[in-house]
Design a protein around this motif. Structure first.
Motif, PDB file in Angstrom:
ATOM      1  N   ARG A  39       0.875  -1.199  -0.141  1.00 15.72           N
ATOM      2  CA  ARG A  39      -0.029  -0.073  -0.101  1.00 15.72           C
ATOM      3  C   ARG A  39       0.821   1.047  -0.030  1.00 15.72           C
ATOM      4  NH1 ARG A  39      -4.809   1.187   0.524  1.00 15.72           N
ATOM      5  NH2 ARG A  39      -5.544   3.044   1.585  1.00 15.72           N
ATOM      6  N   ASP A  40       1.959   1.159   0.796  1.00 17.33           N
ATOM      7  CA  ASP A  40       2.964   2.297   0.932  1.00 17.33           C
ATOM      8  C   ASP A  40       3.338   2.565  -0.639  1.00 17.33           C
ATOM      9  OD1 ASP A  40       2.400   2.711   3.441  1.00 17.33           O
ATOM     10  OD2 ASP A  40       4.140   1.818   4.097  1.00 17.33           O
ATOM     11  N   ALA A  44       2.759   6.314  -2.583  1.00 16.35           N
ATOM     12  CA  ALA A  44       3.853   7.270  -2.834  1.00 16.35           C
ATOM     13  C   ALA A  44       3.642   7.700  -4.341  1.00 16.35           C
ATOM     14  CB  ALA A  44       5.283   6.509  -2.582  1.00 16.35           C
TER      15      ALA A  44
END
Length: 170
Positions: A39-40, A44
């Motif tokens: 998810r990160d 980003a």
């Protein structure tokens, strides 16, 4: 399918967009990553894209199913003044659990309608070689206008062509 072109980009909607992007990527979709991603990772990349949409520089097209769930999206990306009469289409995605229902076709036809209503004269997109995506877009009227051999390195020894496609609208 219900479409929306000027959504209020609430934090909740941004999270839904990131979730869709994450699920599409991890199901093997060619939307800027190679699975698996976190998810990160997606957040980003999504953050600056969503900021451009919020500023009005780019536009998003969202597609919702009959239950009101976000199941499809794409982004119209503005280039610069000399290309203001057309847009690049990026991040075309349909939720993996809704594949086979014709949502991709509906999304792309709606994109064409939106583009015409905005007065744009063409749509440009790129596709990752090796997946057959160019056949889908060719059936919609897009023409291959170029190919960058081996431009996309998915992994060591797995280079793919980037295929450039154009849909004239005038």
């Amino acid at each position: 399918m219900r479409f929306e072109t000027e959504p209020n980009l609430t934090e909740s909607l941004k999270e839904e967009i990131v979730d869709l992007w994450l699920q599409v990527t991890n199901a093997g979709g060619a939307v800027g990553f190679v699975a698996p991603v976190t998810r990160d990772d997606v957040a980003a990349v999504a953050a600056p894209a969503l900021a451009r949409i919020a500023s009005g520089e780019d536009q998003i097209l969202l597609g919702y199913d009959e239950d009101g769930q976000l199941v499809a999206m794409l982004i119209f990306v503005y280039g610069f003044k000399l290309t203001a009469h057309w847009r690049t289409v990026k991040r075309v995605m349909v939720h993996p659990q809704t594949q086979g229902r014709g949502y991709g076709l509906l999304l792309m036809r709606e994109a064409e309608d939106v583009a015409r209503s905005m007065g744009w004269e063409g749509l440009f997109l790129t596709v990752r070689g090796g997946l057959g995506l160019e056949r889908f877009y060719a059936a919609l009227g897009y023409k291959e206008v170029g190919r960058l051999p081996g431009a996309l390195r998915l992994a060591p020894g797995d280079d793919r062509d980037e295929i450039l496609m154009w849909l004239p609208l005038s």
